[in-house]
Design an enzyme around this catalytic site. Sequence first.
Site, short mmCIF file in Angstrom:
data_model
loop_
_atom_site.label_atom_id
_atom_site.label_comp_id
_atom_site.label_asym_id
_atom_site.label_seq_id
_atom_site.Cartn_x
_atom_site.Cartn_y
_atom_site.Cartn_z
CG ASP A 113 36.49 15.09 75.79
OD1 ASP A 113 35.89 14.95 76.86
OD2 ASP A 113 37.67 14.73 75.62
CB CYS B 137 38.91 11.65 74.27
SG CYS B 137 40.31 12.70 74.76
CE LYS C 290 38.01 13.23 78.35
NZ LYS C 290 39.20 13.71 77.67
#
Length: 207
Positions: A9, A162, A117
């Site tokens: 991310d 995450c 995601k």
Amino acid sequence: MKRCLFIVDMQEDFLPPNGALAVNQGRDIIPRINELAKSGEYDLTVMSRDWHPKGHISFASAHAGAKAYETVIDIKHPSGKGDIYKERLWPDHCVQGSSGADFAPELDFAPDYIVNKAADREIEQYSAFCDVWGITETELDSYLKAQGVTDIDVVGVAYDYCVSSTARDAAKYGYKTRLIRDCTKAVDPASIPTVEKQLTSAGVELV
């Protein structure tokens, strides 16, 4: 043995100075990630991308009267399976097609694969492997196994959400997993000792 560098991310909304959910000093780790990606130590470089639709269940704006960072709600998997998950609500971030969902332009390598995601409006997902209930999976595990990957090094943001979720699931899915500590930053640095206990208990090596 086949090694994968997994980058979590590294998107504009998670990075200073203008990210909607910026992780303090998140941009500082980019040079080191670039070094690792181009080091020749890895057979594959894979990136995850938060890819929310508008009105995602994790957005405070999707719930009347809710406040980002403060409001916690109970959510359940839309299938009706799984336990209640207590979800902290966030500012709108990484909306599909928005500039905030773009990868940081300073990343100067081309990944072999990108996995999206949290792309379902009603499903929360921190890990790149599956949702918070462990019910809905991405294609990531299938892809990695098809490539013969055995070892995964995890980097990126945010350490306490995450990154740690992805690392724990990587170990659960059978990969020898390491988390590279100088290549990640946390939303809440005070949470790191607790997060690291969870990681080591899950079989993740901290390096």
